[in-house]
Design an enzyme around this catalytic site. Sequence first.
Site, short mmCIF file in Angstrom:
data_model
loop_
_atom_site.label_atom_id
_atom_site.label_comp_id
_atom_site.label_asym_id
_atom_site.label_seq_id
_atom_site.Cartn_x
_atom_site.Cartn_y
_atom_site.Cartn_z
N ASP A 1 2.63 -9.17 12.22
CA ASP A 1 1.86 -9.47 10.99
C ASP A 1 2.45 -10.69 10.29
O ASP A 1 2.60 -10.70 9.07
CB ASP A 1 1.83 -8.25 10.07
N GLU B 1 6.86 -15.69 -2.41
CA GLU B 1 6.18 -15.87 -1.13
C GLU B 1 5.89 -17.35 -0.85
O GLU B 1 5.53 -18.09 -1.76
CB GLU B 1 4.84 -15.12 -1.14
N ASP C 1 8.75 -7.60 5.77
CA ASP C 1 7.69 -6.67 6.12
C ASP C 1 7.63 -6.37 7.61
O ASP C 1 6.71 -6.81 8.31
CB ASP C 1 6.32 -7.15 5.60
N SER D 1 0.82 -1.21 0.00
CA SER D 1 0.00 0.00 0.00
C SER D 1 0.86 1.27 0.00
O SER D 1 0.43 2.30 -0.51
CB SER D 1 -0.97 -0.01 1.17
N TYR D 2 2.06 1.19 0.56
CA TYR D 2 2.91 2.38 0.60
C TYR D 2 4.20 2.21 -0.19
O TYR D 2 5.07 3.07 -0.15
CB TYR D 2 3.27 2.73 2.06
N SER D 3 4.35 1.08 -0.83
CA SER D 3 5.66 0.80 -1.42
C SER D 3 5.56 -0.10 -2.64
O SER D 3 4.57 -0.79 -2.84
CB SER D 3 6.54 0.12 -0.38
N ASP E 1 17.86 -7.96 0.83
CA ASP E 1 18.11 -9.28 0.25
C ASP E 1 17.02 -9.62 -0.74
O ASP E 1 15.84 -9.38 -0.47
CB ASP E 1 17.96 -10.35 1.36
N1 ADE Z 1 8.93 -8.88 -2.67
C1 ADE Z 1 8.96 -8.13 -1.57
N2 ADE Z 1 10.14 -8.19 -0.99
C2 ADE Z 1 10.90 -9.02 -1.73
C3 ADE Z 1 12.23 -9.49 -1.64
N3 ADE Z 1 13.01 -9.12 -0.64
N4 ADE Z 1 12.66 -10.35 -2.58
C4 ADE Z 1 11.85 -10.72 -3.56
N5 ADE Z 1 10.60 -10.31 -3.71
C5 ADE Z 1 10.13 -9.46 -2.79
#
Ligand code: ADE
Length: 323
Positions: free
Chosen positions: A158, A119, A176, A44-46, A113
């Site tokens: 979260d 995910e 996150d 939402s912010y990034s 990283d």
């Molecule tokens: N999406 C959000 N953060 C990430 C990350 N560190 N590496 C790969 N995809 C991402």
Amino acid sequence: EEWKDKGAALGVREEYDDNGKLVLRQVKKGVRDFVFGRTLGEGSYSTVLLATDRQTLKEYAVKILDKKHIIKEKKIKYVNIEKDTLNRLIEHPGIVRLYYTFQDSASLYYVLDIASGGELLGVLKKIGSFDEECTRFYGAQILDAIEHMHNRGVIHRDLKPENVLLDDQMHIKITDFGTAKLLPDPRKPKDPATSYDMAGEDDELTRAQSFVGTAEYVSPELLTEKNACKASDLWAFGCIIYQLLTGRPPFKAANEYLTFQKIVGLDYAFPPGFPPAARDLVERLLVLDPQRRLSIEHIKNHEFFDGIQWGRGLWRMKAPRLK
Ligand code: ADE
């Protein structure tokens, strides 16, 4: 504007080379040091973009936060908490590492990283559910990362399969920390530069409006007491173990309100065939009273994790083939 990252504004340091000649050495990375590529994720912010360091050709995930939007939504405190948190958690293989931060007039940049496996949720959705061996391995890695966070005074608040990323070895990296709660670091007497979320001291109004994570993983104490503690992360951990084995979180309803009702009523059930040792573990984690939830030490010694080598060995292990 009180962005915390204004140090080293010039980004150069005067040094003398081997011949005694004055040289300007770059000490601060900036936008121009990276080639930006495809979008890896959006929040939402990034936005998270793939980026390559022009000098080393090393690839990173760069989280770009829009300053205007953050100011408008009054989230400056939270972007600083995320940076302070990541800076406190470096050097753990199960946590996304923050390498550099910088800014330009429009944006803040967090160089992280890269987790090329995406995910954990995506992998889970693709194969439906994990077997006991995969759940044990991924559960153990997630728990080891939670233990590191808690030892350093960080509550994530979260945790969910979207926030568990996978690297090129299919090992986990938790990400996150924008909604984390920072407690004073037990390992350091004081660090005055850190942005605390007034841990435990906020008044009723701020408490009432304070952050609630993702509905399905929210702990009952957050819903009833408006207060998260370390054990709240272990409630989410119990939800994740259940989800890895069944493909869905234990508390899920048509909307947030109904989901919250199920959580505070401990209204969930195990499907037939749910492994008994995992069932016992989940039942000891999904306990309404946070003080009666299993501690990390007890979880590690639970029979579900029999055979797991805790510590460094867990991160040298080859990930089990997903099935
Ligand atoms: N999406 C959000 N953060 C990430 C990350 N560190 N590496 C790969 N995809 C991402």
